[in-house]
Scaffold this motif. Structure first.
Motif, mmCIF file in Angstrom:
data_model
loop_
_atom_site.group_PDB
_atom_site.id
_atom_site.type_symbol
_atom_site.label_atom_id
_atom_site.label_comp_id
_atom_site.label_asym_id
_atom_site.label_seq_id
_atom_site.Cartn_x
_atom_site.Cartn_y
_atom_site.Cartn_z
ATOM 1 N N ARG A 124 11.365 -6.819 2.969
ATOM 2 C CA ARG A 124 9.913 -6.778 2.837
ATOM 3 C C ARG A 124 9.344 -5.467 3.370
ATOM 4 O O ARG A 124 8.391 -4.928 2.810
ATOM 5 C CB ARG A 124 9.275 -7.962 3.556
ATOM 6 C CG ARG A 124 9.434 -9.255 2.792
ATOM 7 C CD ARG A 124 8.807 -10.416 3.522
ATOM 8 N NE ARG A 124 8.987 -11.645 2.762
ATOM 9 C CZ ARG A 124 9.012 -12.845 3.299
ATOM 10 N NH1 ARG A 124 8.852 -13.002 4.606
ATOM 11 N NH2 ARG A 124 9.186 -13.910 2.545
ATOM 12 N N MET A 125 9.925 -4.952 4.451
ATOM 13 C CA MET A 125 9.492 -3.649 4.983
ATOM 14 C C MET A 125 9.650 -2.563 3.925
ATOM 15 O O MET A 125 8.756 -1.742 3.715
ATOM 16 C CB MET A 125 10.338 -3.255 6.214
ATOM 17 C CG MET A 125 10.089 -4.044 7.458
ATOM 18 S SD MET A 125 11.305 -3.652 8.765
ATOM 19 C CE MET A 125 10.867 -1.939 9.126
ATOM 20 N N ILE A 126 10.787 -2.574 3.257
ATOM 21 C CA ILE A 126 11.093 -1.553 2.254
ATOM 22 C C ILE A 126 10.200 -1.724 1.029
ATOM 23 O O ILE A 126 9.622 -0.753 0.523
ATOM 24 C CB ILE A 126 12.587 -1.593 1.893
ATOM 25 C CG1 ILE A 126 13.406 -1.128 3.111
ATOM 26 C CG2 ILE A 126 12.877 -0.735 0.663
ATOM 27 C CD1 ILE A 126 14.891 -1.316 2.978
ATOM 28 N N TYR A 127 10.062 -2.951 0.553
ATOM 29 C CA TYR A 127 9.209 -3.187 -0.614
ATOM 30 C C TYR A 127 7.753 -2.817 -0.337
ATOM 31 O O TYR A 127 7.074 -2.256 -1.203
ATOM 32 C CB TYR A 127 9.312 -4.648 -1.081
ATOM 33 C CG TYR A 127 10.532 -4.898 -1.933
ATOM 34 C CD1 TYR A 127 10.521 -4.602 -3.287
ATOM 35 C CD2 TYR A 127 11.696 -5.418 -1.381
ATOM 36 C CE1 TYR A 127 11.640 -4.825 -4.075
ATOM 37 C CE2 TYR A 127 12.817 -5.636 -2.158
ATOM 38 C CZ TYR A 127 12.781 -5.334 -3.510
ATOM 39 O OH TYR A 127 13.895 -5.545 -4.289
ATOM 40 N N ALA A 128 7.274 -3.098 0.862
ATOM 41 C CA ALA A 128 5.897 -2.725 1.210
ATOM 42 C C ALA A 128 5.737 -1.207 1.226
ATOM 43 O O ALA A 128 4.733 -0.672 0.742
ATOM 44 C CB ALA A 128 5.517 -3.314 2.568
ATOM 45 N N ALA A 129 6.725 -0.518 1.739
ATOM 46 C CA ALA A 129 6.654 0.948 1.798
ATOM 47 C C ALA A 129 6.659 1.572 0.405
ATOM 48 O O ALA A 129 6.084 2.642 0.194
ATOM 49 C CB ALA A 129 7.818 1.496 2.617
ATOM 50 N N LEU A 130 7.289 0.897 -0.541
ATOM 51 C CA LEU A 130 7.435 1.448 -1.894
ATOM 52 C C LEU A 130 6.508 0.776 -2.913
ATOM 53 O O LEU A 130 6.748 0.846 -4.115
ATOM 54 C CB LEU A 130 8.899 1.324 -2.343
ATOM 55 C CG LEU A 130 9.916 2.025 -1.445
ATOM 56 C CD1 LEU A 130 11.324 1.774 -1.946
ATOM 57 C CD2 LEU A 130 9.622 3.517 -1.351
ATOM 58 N N ALA A 131 5.443 0.173 -2.449
ATOM 59 C CA ALA A 131 4.512 -0.530 -3.343
ATOM 60 C C ALA A 131 3.967 0.388 -4.436
ATOM 61 O O ALA A 131 3.852 -0.025 -5.601
ATOM 62 C CB ALA A 131 3.367 -1.134 -2.537
ATOM 63 N N ASP A 132 3.627 1.625 -4.104
ATOM 64 C CA ASP A 132 3.096 2.557 -5.116
ATOM 65 C C ASP A 132 4.128 2.849 -6.193
ATOM 66 O O ASP A 132 3.787 2.950 -7.379
ATOM 67 C CB ASP A 132 2.649 3.867 -4.461
ATOM 68 C CG ASP A 132 1.430 3.701 -3.585
ATOM 69 O OD1 ASP A 132 0.696 2.703 -3.756
ATOM 70 O OD2 ASP A 132 1.210 4.572 -2.714
ATOM 71 N N PHE A 183 6.594 0.883 -7.162
ATOM 72 C CA PHE A 183 6.730 -0.306 -8.013
ATOM 73 C C PHE A 183 5.554 -0.417 -8.981
ATOM 74 O O PHE A 183 5.723 -0.842 -10.119
ATOM 75 C CB PHE A 183 6.849 -1.576 -7.172
ATOM 76 C CG PHE A 183 8.251 -1.834 -6.703
ATOM 77 C CD1 PHE A 183 9.215 -2.325 -7.566
ATOM 78 C CD2 PHE A 183 8.603 -1.578 -5.395
ATOM 79 C CE1 PHE A 183 10.512 -2.552 -7.142
ATOM 80 C CE2 PHE A 183 9.906 -1.801 -4.956
ATOM 81 C CZ PHE A 183 10.853 -2.286 -5.826
ATOM 82 N N ALA A 184 4.392 -0.002 -8.555
ATOM 83 C CA ALA A 184 3.210 -0.067 -9.421
ATOM 84 C C ALA A 184 3.279 0.948 -10.552
ATOM 85 O O ALA A 184 2.618 0.773 -11.576
ATOM 86 C CB ALA A 184 1.946 0.154 -8.598
ATOM 87 N N THR A 185 4.086 1.992 -10.395
ATOM 88 C CA THR A 185 4.127 3.059 -11.400
ATOM 89 C C THR A 185 5.472 3.204 -12.098
ATOM 90 O O THR A 185 5.773 4.275 -12.623
ATOM 91 C CB THR A 185 3.731 4.407 -10.773
ATOM 92 O OG1 THR A 185 4.623 4.700 -9.688
ATOM 93 C CG2 THR A 185 2.301 4.380 -10.284
ATOM 94 N N GLY A 186 6.287 2.132 -12.110
ATOM 95 C CA GLY A 186 7.494 2.197 -12.931
ATOM 96 C C GLY A 186 8.801 1.837 -12.262
ATOM 97 O O GLY A 186 9.770 1.524 -12.953
ATOM 98 N N LEU A 187 8.887 1.904 -10.941
ATOM 99 C CA LEU A 187 10.105 1.451 -10.275
ATOM 100 C C LEU A 187 10.244 -0.034 -10.556
ATOM 101 O O LEU A 187 9.290 -0.796 -10.413
ATOM 102 C CB LEU A 187 10.026 1.716 -8.763
ATOM 103 C CG LEU A 187 11.224 1.251 -7.930
ATOM 104 C CD1 LEU A 187 12.515 1.917 -8.396
ATOM 105 C CD2 LEU A 187 10.971 1.541 -6.462
ATOM 106 N N HIS A 188 11.427 -0.450 -10.986
ATOM 107 C CA HIS A 188 11.607 -1.831 -11.433
ATOM 108 C C HIS A 188 12.454 -2.666 -10.479
ATOM 109 O O HIS A 188 12.152 -3.826 -10.249
ATOM 110 C CB HIS A 188 12.232 -1.835 -12.825
ATOM 111 C CG HIS A 188 12.514 -3.186 -13.373
ATOM 112 N ND1 HIS A 188 11.528 -4.064 -13.752
ATOM 113 C CD2 HIS A 188 13.688 -3.830 -13.579
ATOM 114 C CE1 HIS A 188 12.081 -5.180 -14.188
ATOM 115 N NE2 HIS A 188 13.385 -5.073 -14.085
ATOM 116 N N ALA A 189 13.532 -2.072 -9.946
ATOM 117 C CA ALA A 189 14.448 -2.890 -9.138
ATOM 118 C C ALA A 189 15.159 -2.062 -8.083
ATOM 119 O O ALA A 189 15.504 -0.904 -8.307
ATOM 120 C CB ALA A 189 15.482 -3.545 -10.047
#
Length: 138
Positions: free
Chosen positions: A105-113, A115-121
């Motif tokens: 969750r720490m990592i996903y929160a840091a990379l939210a932008d 994921f919003a612009t094309g990072l998928h997995a």
């Protein structure tokens, strides 16, 4: 009413054949795992953001997007930007006392932008230095 097995067979026989394009235009970015081209903007952003919040002792990022270029969303996007799927191995003291879910969750929160612009997995391997040491000794 048909028995379950006969129903399944009947459904399979009557299923339309999926239409798949014979040739899809793909991005050449990350097309080959041996390609050691410089990191793209998404990979660089992942590295910078995780370094800032985790101060990792070890941070390995691998672009796995080439393995997913045949997926329907990637074909639709003409192969995408070649930066949609990553494997990330992180060793950080910031993970001490946290469960695997909390670490992710720490990592996903840091990379939210991203994921919003094309990072998928992301495929994540998160360890503390002591966990890494224990694993290496085993």
């Amino acid at each position: 009413m048909l028995a379950p097995r006969r129903l399944a067979i009947a459904l399979l026989r009557n299923r339309p054949t999926p239409r798949v394009p014979m040739m899809a235009t793909m991005s050449t970015a990350a097309a080959d795992p041996r390609d050691r081209s410089p990191a793209g903007p998404v990979e660089q952003a992942i590295r910078v953001k995780l370094s800032e919040i985790l101060h990792p002792e070890r941070l390995d990022i691998t672009n796995d997007s080439w393995q997913h270029r045949h997926h329907a969303p990637m074909r639709t996007a003409g192969g995408g930007n070649g930066e949609t799927h990553f494997t990330v191995h992180v060793v950080s003291e910031q993970f001490h006392g946290k469960s695997t879910m909390q670490r992710h969750r720490m990592i996903y929160a840091a990379l939210a932008d991203e994921f919003a612009t094309g990072l998928h997995a992301l495929s994540l391997k998160t360890k503390t230095p002591s966990e890494l040491q224990s694993a290496e000794q085993a």
